[in-house]
Design an enzyme around this catalytic site. Structure first.
Site, mmCIF file in Angstrom:
data_model
loop_
_atom_site.group_PDB
_atom_site.id
_atom_site.type_symbol
_atom_site.label_atom_id
_atom_site.label_comp_id
_atom_site.label_asym_id
_atom_site.label_seq_id
_atom_site.Cartn_x
_atom_site.Cartn_y
_atom_site.Cartn_z
ATOM 1 N N ARG A 21 0.809 -1.212 0.000
ATOM 2 C CA ARG A 21 0.000 0.000 0.000
ATOM 3 C C ARG A 21 0.860 1.288 0.000
ATOM 4 O O ARG A 21 1.764 1.418 -0.814
ATOM 5 C CB ARG A 21 -0.998 -0.078 1.160
ATOM 6 N N ASP A 147 -3.452 11.601 9.438
ATOM 7 C CA ASP A 147 -4.754 11.246 8.863
ATOM 8 C C ASP A 147 -5.610 12.489 9.060
ATOM 9 O O ASP A 147 -5.478 13.154 10.096
ATOM 10 C CB ASP A 147 -5.355 10.041 9.635
ATOM 11 N N TYR A 160 -8.029 5.589 17.646
ATOM 12 C CA TYR A 160 -7.214 5.872 16.449
ATOM 13 C C TYR A 160 -7.117 7.385 16.220
ATOM 14 O O TYR A 160 -6.026 7.924 15.992
ATOM 15 C CB TYR A 160 -7.843 5.174 15.231
HETATM 16 N N1 LIG Z 1 -5.086 4.175 3.401
HETATM 17 C C1 LIG Z 1 -5.746 5.265 3.745
HETATM 18 O O1 LIG Z 1 -6.822 5.575 3.221
HETATM 19 C C2 LIG Z 1 -5.197 6.177 4.808
HETATM 20 C C3 LIG Z 1 -5.957 7.283 5.195
HETATM 21 C C4 LIG Z 1 -5.468 8.105 6.177
HETATM 22 C C5 LIG Z 1 -4.243 7.867 6.768
HETATM 23 N N2 LIG Z 1 -3.514 6.789 6.373
HETATM 24 C C6 LIG Z 1 -2.232 6.549 7.035
HETATM 25 O O2 LIG Z 1 -1.232 6.269 6.062
HETATM 26 C C7 LIG Z 1 -0.355 5.245 6.565
HETATM 27 C C8 LIG Z 1 -0.327 4.075 5.582
HETATM 28 O O3 LIG Z 1 -1.648 3.646 5.340
HETATM 29 P P1 LIG Z 1 -1.925 2.208 4.706
HETATM 30 O O4 LIG Z 1 -3.396 2.108 4.527
HETATM 31 O O5 LIG Z 1 -1.014 1.997 3.561
HETATM 32 O O6 LIG Z 1 -1.440 1.301 5.944
HETATM 33 P P2 LIG Z 1 -1.839 -0.218 6.276
HETATM 34 O O7 LIG Z 1 -1.704 -1.039 5.056
HETATM 35 O O8 LIG Z 1 -3.164 -0.243 6.986
HETATM 36 O O9 LIG Z 1 -0.719 -0.588 7.364
HETATM 37 C C9 LIG Z 1 0.657 -0.531 7.032
HETATM 38 C C10 LIG Z 1 1.410 -1.566 7.821
HETATM 39 O O10 LIG Z 1 1.554 -1.188 9.182
HETATM 40 C C11 LIG Z 1 2.130 -2.317 9.805
HETATM 41 N N3 LIG Z 1 1.860 -2.335 11.254
HETATM 42 C C12 LIG Z 1 0.701 -2.164 11.921
HETATM 43 N N4 LIG Z 1 0.915 -2.303 13.238
HETATM 44 C C13 LIG Z 1 2.238 -2.592 13.406
HETATM 45 C C14 LIG Z 1 3.072 -2.867 14.522
HETATM 46 N N5 LIG Z 1 2.608 -2.888 15.769
HETATM 47 N N6 LIG Z 1 4.378 -3.093 14.297
HETATM 48 C C15 LIG Z 1 4.879 -3.088 13.054
HETATM 49 N N7 LIG Z 1 4.143 -2.850 11.960
HETATM 50 C C16 LIG Z 1 2.848 -2.604 12.143
HETATM 51 C C17 LIG Z 1 1.544 -3.566 9.112
HETATM 52 O O11 LIG Z 1 2.664 -4.336 8.677
HETATM 53 P P3 LIG Z 1 2.593 -5.926 8.411
HETATM 54 O O12 LIG Z 1 1.551 -6.123 7.343
HETATM 55 O O13 LIG Z 1 3.966 -6.270 7.952
HETATM 56 O O14 LIG Z 1 2.220 -6.570 9.700
HETATM 57 C C18 LIG Z 1 0.777 -2.932 7.936
HETATM 58 O O15 LIG Z 1 0.915 -3.652 6.737
HETATM 59 C C19 LIG Z 1 -0.862 4.856 7.939
HETATM 60 O O16 LIG Z 1 -0.151 5.580 8.927
HETATM 61 C C20 LIG Z 1 -2.310 5.305 7.910
HETATM 62 O O17 LIG Z 1 -2.830 5.625 9.190
HETATM 63 C C21 LIG Z 1 -3.970 5.936 5.405
#
Ligand SMILES: NC(=O)c1ccc[n+]([C@@H]2O[C@H](COP(=O)([O-])OP(=O)(O)OC[C@H]3O[C@@H](n4cnc5c(N)ncnc54)[C@H](OP(=O)(O)O)[C@@H]3O)[C@@H](O)[C@H]2O)c1
Length: 255
Positions: A21, A147, A160
């Site tokens: 992602r 976020d 969160y």
């Molecule tokens: N996607 C959206 O729409 C969105 C919107 C607003 C903000 N964001 C922010 O943007 C960032 C990336 O979003 P995303 O959707 O790409 O993220 P995601 O896929 O939901 O999570 C990214 C990775 O974080 C890792 N993770 C979670 N808890 C962990 C822990 N305790 N220790 C180590 N690794 C951990 C996991 O790794 P593993 O799979 O290897 O376990 C997961 O694959 C995040 O900070 C999210 O809050 C995203």
């Protein structure tokens, strides 16, 4: 020049939660600028290895993977040390990893608190602390994924939203403390690609339609919208620190 000093002249970015992602797309965008990439993952080993192979097909020996549960604070210094041992330096830390799921107030538990606050606030702080000595040497930077719901709450996601609000304050507080050697910034995504189906987010297609109707740009964001903003903050923003750029298609520009 021997091979180690050659290695040490290439900038290095550590990206947490980078197997898929937004994190993976950020790795691609920074790698194509010539940086070496430290891919951190927790459970997604296969995806992390696939991304390493993809990136190294254009530049061998430019990527390494590191496994760590970021909620184990005692392991964070070790993660940074492993990156230093492999690449000899650190220029960029991207605090991207995050857990995300609803915690309705009548159902939330201390376990949810530790998990959500751990990955979204505590780990970014202590990982930054561990990385500071190396980042000072390189006059590097930290980029934090926030976020829009760190500024306006997402219903049923109190823990969160609180954790992201604290992470936003961390950006500004660390930026004051670490200038002028290290810049600290953030990116606040709106609705980007919907969370994985197993992400327990409860966003049905009806809810997704409602979200899209509130976005002036009339589409959800793509991972690359975020990755390119991160690349800008890392490479083209030497006078920006303590700033959080909202990337939400205009959603928070309207009521
Ligand atoms: N996607 C959206 O729409 C969105 C919107 C607003 C903000 N964001 C922010 O943007 C960032 C990336 O979003 P995303 O959707 O790409 O993220 P995601 O896929 O939901 O999570 C990214 C990775 O974080 C890792 N993770 C979670 N808890 C962990 C822990 N305790 N220790 C180590 N690794 C951990 C996991 O790794 P593993 O799979 O290897 O376990 C997961 O694959 C995040 O900070 C999210 O809050 C995203």
């Amino acid at each position: 020049m021997n091979s180690l000093s050659e290695k040490q002249h290439v900038k290095v970015a550590l990206i947490t939660g980078a197997a898929g992602r937004i994190g993976a797309q950020t790795a691609r965008r920074l790698h194509e600028t010539g940086m070496n990439i430290a891919i951190h993952y927790r459970n997604s080993e296969e995806k992390a290895m696939a991304l390493k192979a993809e990136l190294e097909s254009t530049r061998p020996n430019s990527v390494a993977t590191f496994q760590c549960d970021l909620n184990v604070t005692a392991d964070l210094k070790g993660l940074v040390s492993e990156v230093e041992s492999r690449f000899g330096r650190l220029d960029v830390l991207i605090n991207n990893a995050s857990s995300f799921y609803p915690t309705p107030v009548d159902q939330m538990s201390e376990e949810h608190w530790h998990d959500l606050v751990g990955s979204n606030m505590k780990a970014p702080l202590f990982l930054s602390q561990a990385a500071i000595p190396l980042l000072k040497q390189t006059h590097g930077c930290i980029v934090n994924l926030i976020d829009i719901h760190g500024f306006r709450p997402l219903k049923n996601h109190t823990i969160y939203s609180m954790a992201k609000a604290a992470k936003a304050m961390m950006v500004k507080s660390l930026a004051r403390e670490l200038a002028p050697e290290i810049r600290v910034n953030g990116v606040a995504p709106g609705a980007i690609e919907w969370p994985d189906a197993d992400g327990q987010t409860g966003s049905s297609s009806e809810e997704q339609e409602k979200i899209l109707a509130r976005i002036p740009m009339q589409r959800k964001g793509e991972f690359d919208d975020i990755a390119k903003t991160i690349r800008f903050l890392v490479l083209d923003a030497p006078y920006i620190t303590g700033e959080i750029i909202t990337v939400d298609g205009g959603r928070t520009a309207q009521q």
